[in-house]
Design a protein around this motif. Structure first.
Motif, PDB file in Angstrom:
ATOM      1  N   GLY A   1      33.308 -14.170   7.384  1.00 38.98           N
ATOM      2  CA  GLY A   1      32.916 -12.871   7.920  1.00 38.98           C
ATOM      3  C   GLY A   1      32.481 -12.997   9.362  1.00 38.98           C
ATOM      4  N   PHE A   2      32.571 -11.895  10.108  1.00 39.27           N
ATOM      5  CA  PHE A   2      32.120 -11.942  11.503  1.00 39.27           C
ATOM      6  C   PHE A   2      31.602 -10.580  11.939  1.00 39.27           C
ATOM      7  CE2 PHE A   2      36.237 -10.026  12.240  1.00 39.27           C
ATOM      8  CZ  PHE A   2      36.041  -9.204  13.344  1.00 39.27           C
ATOM      9  N   VAL A   3      30.742 -10.599  12.959  1.00 38.29           N
ATOM     10  CA  VAL A   3      30.416  -9.399  13.739  1.00 38.29           C
ATOM     11  C   VAL A   3      30.600  -9.764  15.209  1.00 38.29           C
ATOM     12  CG1 VAL A   3      28.861  -8.337  12.056  1.00 38.29           C
ATOM     13  CG2 VAL A   3      27.942  -9.979  13.703  1.00 38.29           C
ATOM     14  N   ARG A   4      30.981  -8.739  15.994  1.00 36.38           N
ATOM     15  CA  ARG A   4      31.221  -8.995  17.417  1.00 36.38           C
ATOM     16  C   ARG A   4      31.076  -7.682  18.179  1.00 36.38           C
ATOM     17  NH1 ARG A   4      36.246 -12.519  19.975  1.00 36.38           N
ATOM     18  NH2 ARG A   4      35.447 -12.568  22.130  1.00 36.38           N
ATOM     19  N   SER A   5      30.263  -7.714  19.241  1.00 34.13           N
ATOM     20  CA  SER A   5      30.053  -6.502  20.026  1.00 34.13           C
ATOM     21  C   SER A   5      29.412  -6.886  21.346  1.00 34.13           C
ATOM     22  CB  SER A   5      29.146  -5.518  19.267  1.00 34.13           C
ATOM     23  OG  SER A   5      29.019  -4.299  19.966  1.00 34.13           O
ATOM     24  N   ASN A   6      29.345  -5.919  22.227  1.00 33.07           N
ATOM     25  CA  ASN A   6      28.637  -6.155  23.487  1.00 33.07           C
ATOM     26  C   ASN A   6      27.354  -5.334  23.580  1.00 33.07           C
ATOM     27  OD1 ASN A   6      29.601  -3.602  24.002  1.00 33.07           O
ATOM     28  ND2 ASN A   6      31.142  -4.282  25.496  1.00 33.07           N
ATOM     29  N   SER A   7      26.958  -4.700  22.443  1.00 34.96           N
ATOM     30  CA  SER A   7      25.706  -3.952  22.457  1.00 34.96           C
ATOM     31  C   SER A   7      25.222  -3.702  21.032  1.00 34.96           C
ATOM     32  CB  SER A   7      25.880  -2.603  23.170  1.00 34.96           C
ATOM     33  OG  SER A   7      26.774  -1.779  22.447  1.00 34.96           O
ATOM     34  N   GLY A   8      23.904  -3.534  20.878  1.00 32.39           N
ATOM     35  CA  GLY A   8      23.310  -3.043  19.638  1.00 32.39           C
ATOM     36  C   GLY A   8      23.256  -4.064  18.510  1.00 32.39           C
ATOM     37  N   TRP A   9      22.838  -3.559  17.338  1.00 35.25           N
ATOM     38  CA  TRP A   9      22.692  -4.372  16.126  1.00 35.25           C
ATOM     39  C   TRP A   9      24.007  -4.373  15.367  1.00 35.25           C
ATOM     40  CZ3 TRP A   9      20.292  -8.065  13.761  1.00 35.25           C
ATOM     41  CH2 TRP A   9      20.267  -8.175  12.367  1.00 35.25           C
ATOM     42  N   ASN A  10      24.458  -5.543  14.984  1.00 36.32           N
ATOM     43  CA  ASN A  10      25.718  -5.717  14.262  1.00 36.32           C
ATOM     44  C   ASN A  10      25.476  -6.711  13.130  1.00 36.32           C
ATOM     45  OD1 ASN A  10      27.838  -4.468  16.393  1.00 36.32           O
ATOM     46  ND2 ASN A  10      26.224  -5.595  17.472  1.00 36.32           N
TER      47      ASN A  10
ATOM     48  N   MET B   1      29.037 -13.505  15.938  1.00 38.63           N
ATOM     49  CA  MET B   1      28.470 -14.361  14.894  1.00 38.63           C
ATOM     50  C   MET B   1      29.481 -14.470  13.772  1.00 38.63           C
ATOM     51  SD  MET B   1      25.522 -13.536  12.088  1.00 38.63           S
ATOM     52  CE  MET B   1      26.771 -12.634  11.150  1.00 38.63           C
ATOM     53  N   GLN B   2      29.638 -15.675  13.222  1.00 34.36           N
ATOM     54  CA  GLN B   2      30.455 -15.882  12.029  1.00 34.36           C
ATOM     55  C   GLN B   2      29.567 -16.345  10.880  1.00 34.36           C
ATOM     56  OE1 GLN B   2      33.200 -18.553  14.028  1.00 34.36           O
ATOM     57  NE2 GLN B   2      34.864 -17.081  13.740  1.00 34.36           N
ATOM     58  N   LEU B   3      29.889 -15.871   9.667  1.00 35.11           N
ATOM     59  CA  LEU B   3      29.080 -16.141   8.483  1.00 35.11           C
ATOM     60  C   LEU B   3      29.993 -16.619   7.359  1.00 35.11           C
ATOM     61  CD1 LEU B   3      26.296 -15.810   6.981  1.00 35.11           C
ATOM     62  CD2 LEU B   3      27.092 -13.516   6.358  1.00 35.11           C
ATOM     63  N   ASP B   4      29.564 -17.648   6.632  1.00 31.10           N
ATOM     64  CA  ASP B   4      30.372 -18.164   5.526  1.00 31.10           C
ATOM     65  C   ASP B   4      29.448 -18.790   4.476  1.00 31.10           C
ATOM     66  OD1 ASP B   4      32.694 -18.644   4.142  1.00 31.10           O
ATOM     67  OD2 ASP B   4      33.497 -20.144   5.522  1.00 31.10           O
ATOM     68  N   ASP B   5      29.955 -18.879   3.243  1.00 35.70           N
ATOM     69  CA  ASP B   5      29.302 -19.611   2.147  1.00 35.70           C
ATOM     70  C   ASP B   5      27.838 -19.181   1.982  1.00 35.70           C
ATOM     71  OD1 ASP B   5      31.711 -20.878   1.885  1.00 35.70           O
ATOM     72  OD2 ASP B   5      31.118 -22.620   3.055  1.00 35.70           O
ATOM     73  N   VAL B   6      27.654 -17.902   1.663  1.00 36.75           N
ATOM     74  CA  VAL B   6      26.326 -17.319   1.535  1.00 36.75           C
ATOM     75  C   VAL B   6      25.894 -17.388   0.072  1.00 36.75           C
ATOM     76  CG1 VAL B   6      24.888 -15.360   2.208  1.00 36.75           C
ATOM     77  CG2 VAL B   6      27.109 -15.702   3.298  1.00 36.75           C
ATOM     78  N   SER B   7      24.622 -17.647  -0.182  1.00 37.06           N
ATOM     79  CA  SER B   7      24.139 -17.700  -1.561  1.00 37.06           C
ATOM     80  C   SER B   7      22.755 -17.076  -1.673  1.00 37.06           C
ATOM     81  CB  SER B   7      24.092 -19.141  -2.080  1.00 37.06           C
ATOM     82  OG  SER B   7      23.104 -19.887  -1.413  1.00 37.06           O
ATOM     83  N   LEU B   8      22.514 -16.494  -2.833  1.00 34.85           N
ATOM     84  CA  LEU B   8      21.193 -15.983  -3.188  1.00 34.85           C
ATOM     85  C   LEU B   8      20.875 -16.499  -4.582  1.00 34.85           C
ATOM     86  CD1 LEU B   8      18.786 -14.091  -2.457  1.00 34.85           C
ATOM     87  CD2 LEU B   8      19.967 -12.325  -3.776  1.00 34.85           C
ATOM     88  N   THR B   9      19.789 -17.243  -4.715  1.00 34.92           N
ATOM     89  CA  THR B   9      19.402 -17.823  -6.003  1.00 34.92           C
ATOM     90  C   THR B   9      17.950 -17.487  -6.299  1.00 34.92           C
ATOM     91  OG1 THR B   9      18.861 -19.914  -4.913  1.00 34.92           O
ATOM     92  CG2 THR B   9      21.053 -19.719  -5.895  1.00 34.92           C
ATOM     93  N   ARG B  10      17.674 -17.360  -7.599  1.00 32.76           N
ATOM     94  CA  ARG B  10      16.320 -17.055  -8.030  1.00 32.76           C
ATOM     95  C   ARG B  10      15.451 -18.304  -7.982  1.00 32.76           C
ATOM     96  NH1 ARG B  10      14.387 -14.257 -13.750  1.00 32.76           N
ATOM     97  NH2 ARG B  10      12.237 -14.950 -13.606  1.00 32.76           N
ATOM     98  N   GLY B  11      14.154 -18.119  -7.721  1.00 36.00           N
ATOM     99  CA  GLY B  11      13.206 -19.223  -7.715  1.00 36.00           C
ATOM    100  C   GLY B  11      12.973 -19.787  -9.100  1.00 36.00           C
TER     101      GLY B  11
END
Length: 657
Positions: free
Chosen positions: A408-417, A500-510
């Motif tokens: 995944g990616f976001v790319r811009s020249n302004s603001g929140w992405n 920004m590029q994003l890969d291999d994201v995880s969410l695990t319980r404690g």
């Protein structure tokens, strides 16, 4: 007092490549999905699939859908279908003559490799499948009655059904109510029970309108969604013998079981329609399938316990490969190995097909996020379950991924992405979010974190600046009061073109399985879900008695008898656990117990007997094996037998060994 049972190795050895025994419950993913045979209708010109039932000539079932399966006992399964058409069927979708709202078949076939063969169908006259649940067939009144689930308890069979008020836009119908019907004559005749019903509300958003049933531990668990295909998944349960007693149902409130339907919160984040849920004994996992309209695919999730946490979605079968696909009902008689058989419907032929998938180990384990590596994203910009705030999408096959082909990616020249995904969580529970991130050199302000949905309050985040190479970031947070959260990773573009590029994201319980172990979230002095009191007790709120924080639990009585703090906790069968807490007592205390047992007063799994007063908070612990249970009751209590006697408890922890 029971003795600690040693850890038991996996009872079933299955050759699944990388799949290894891990305490009896493995995260799974489907592979090698194939269409095995036609189940209903006439074969089309050029079709080579087996068609063992020939329902168009044997039962005047020319077009139908669903194919809900459940074990009816006696070596047979019921197979339950929705709107069904005979002579005069339009031949394309659900329309035409010979209309019955639902029909029912029986099958004793367990060799599914060559198809699913019926023993017979329930008939009203010879060679004509009977409508088993009648409907008015009046639009904007009761257009039809569609079954959504079935279960058998003893010799009585039950169907969960929905009374459809109106078919709206695709996937957006409305219902009058959901109800339960039963049969005591092997499925020949059915009675719609008058009070076992869940009326819909004026907004047509009641969460218990479509369902899937699973029997487990003396209960029938009912997973449910609102009408249509765009809701979240909710959960209720009822003792097996009380399916028709609406007041005996209890609803999952995120931490425990509540009597009020309004207390229910999602166990799974939709988009979900036409559920099927089973327990797979080989893998020790519950499996859930449903249609995700946004992904144009039938997806599968898995969990070690009925309440979850449920894994992220994994693609089971896509509409691109099987046009018009819209459900997957799992066959309960073929859960003895890696092959998973299920019935799916396709709209254009408006008929049902037996399909097969092979279950293998999931690389991402118990990850609660769907599409963690962006690998099955069909196109850019990003699709469900991810979505973009600002500018972004998916880099597909560009060599930009950390693993696999996509990122995944976001790319811009302004603001929140940002890239974002919503997920169901347990309130007041610890989680860890991880993701691999890299950015352009000019990035100065990025964040990986979690917050309430719809840009709600932040519950945890970690900042990052320029990351030339993929770097793993992580943040541990407590979900607070939220049953749904939004995870995100994004950047503020302040210095021109920034990415920004994003890969291999995880969410695990404690690791701590006890909900509200420190009693800090208890809203009153009377213990409320997930804590319960047997005898006399409650919560000391802000009285200076807590070991940590402001609150603690207590029991106190001067009348002879048992008094205890209790909580039901989901566990993995045949697994070792350690339970600990901090206790202190009155000087008059001389008999107390701390431990875990089977629900509803069942056998004690292990307990620690306390015979001496504890003048100050003292940590106690006990180990136990869960045996065959998916839920156990933990407790700390005393026998009041020498006048005014009390016990205070705080900071409970239950962890898997």
């Amino acid at each position: 007092m029971s003795h600690f049972a040693p850890w038991k190795p996996c009872a079933v050895a299955v050759s699944l490549g990388a799949l290894l025994c891990a305490g009896g419950a493995w995260a799974l993913t489907p592979t090698n999905v194939t269409q095995v045979a036609r189940v209903t209708g006439a074969s089309l010109s050029g079709e080579t699939l087996p068609n063992p039932n020939q329902t168009h000539v044997n039962y005047e079932v020319m077009g139908t859908d669903l194919g809900i399966l459940w074990d009816k006992g006696g070596g047979e399964v019921f197979v339950l279908f929705g709107d069904t058409f005979g002579h005069g069927w339009c031949g394309n979708g659900g329309c035409g003559g010979g209309w019955r709202s639902n029909v029912l078949a029986k099958s004793s076939d367990r060799n599914l490799a060559d198809g699913l063969t019926f023993s017979t169908m329930i008939q009203d006259v010879s060679r004509h499948a009977k409508e088993i649940l009648p409907s008015k067939k009046i639009n904007f009144d009761e257009m039809t009655v569609i079954p959504t689930a079935g279960v058998t308890v003893g010799s009585r069979h039950y169907i969960h059904y929905m009374s459809v008020h109106h078919w709206g836009d695709p996937g957006q119908w409305s219902t009058n109510y959901a109800g339960i019907a039963y049969s005591d004559d092997n499925g020949q005749n059915w009675v719609k029970h008058g009070s076992a019903r869940w009326p819909n509300n004026a907004a047509y958003s009641h969460p218990f309108q479509m369902a899937a049933f699973v029997k487990n531990g003396g209960f029938v668990y009912m997973y449910a969604t609102p009408n249509g295909r765009f809701g979240n998944v909710y959960l209720a349960r009822v003792p097996e013998g009380a399916l028709l007693n609406i007041n005996d149902y209890r609803y999952w409130d995120g931490n425990g079981w509540a009597a009020s339907q309004a207390a229910a919160v999602p166990v799974v984040m939709g988009i979900a329609g036409e559920l099927s849920v089973v327990y797979h004994p080989t893998f020790g996992r519950f499996l859930m399938t449903y249609l995700n309209e946004h992904r144009q695919a039938v997806v599968i999730r898995d969990a070690a316990t009925p309440t979850g946490p449920w894994s992220g979605e994994k693609l089971l079968a896509t509409g691109a490969r099987f046009p018009g696909l819209y459900n997957a009902f799992i066959h309960p008689g073929a859960l003895n190995g890696p092959d998973l058989y299920f019935i799916s419907s396709q709209w254009t032929p408006y008929n049902t097909f037996l399909m097969r998938a092979t279950l293998t180990a999931d690389t991402f384990g118990d990850n609660l996020l769907s599409e963690p590596g962006f690998e099955t994203q069909a196109a850019t910009p990003t699709m469900a379950p991810w979505w973009v705030m600002g500018q972004g999408g998916v880099d597909r096959g560009l060599g930009q991924a950390r693993t696999g082909a996509n990122a995944g990616f976001v790319r811009s020249n302004s603001g929140w992405n940002a890239l974002k995904q919503s997920v169901a969580v347990q309130p007041y529970t610890d989680y860890t979010l991880r993701g691999w991130v890299r950015t352009s050199a000019n990035n100065t302000e990025g964040y990986l974190g979690a917050r309430g949905v719809n840009n709600g309050p932040i519950v945890g985040e970690v900042p990052f600046g320029s990351l030339t190479n993929y770097s793993q970031l992580s943040v541990t947070f407590n979900s607070g009061p939220h049953s749904l959260i939004e995870v995100y990773s994004g950047i503020w573009a302040k210095n021109g073109d920034t990415w920004m590029q994003l890969d291999d994201v995880s969410l695990t319980r404690g690791p701590n399985l006890v909900a509200q172990g420190g009693f800090e979230q208890q809203p009153s002095s009377a213990a409320t879900s997930p804590w319960y009191v047997e005898g006399q007790g409650g919560v000391d709120r802000g009285l200076g008695f807590a070991r940590s924080g402001a609150h603690n639990g207590y029991v106190r009585n001067n009348v002879k008898g048992w008094n205890a703090l209790k909580q039901e906790v989901a566990v993995v069968p045949n697994t070792n656990y350690t339970l600990s807490a901090w206790l202190r007592t009155s000087h008059s205390f001389n008999e107390g117990y701390f431990g875990a047992r089977v629900l509803r007063g069942g056998p004690v799994l292990n307990e620690l007997k306390l015979t001496q007063p504890l003048g100050g908070y003292t940590q106690v612990s006990v180990r136990f094996n869960s045996g065959s249970q998916h839920s156990v009751e933990i407790f700390a209590g005393l026998w009041a037998n020498v006048g005014d006697t009390w016990l205070q408890a705080d900071d409970f922890v239950l962890t898997r060994d």
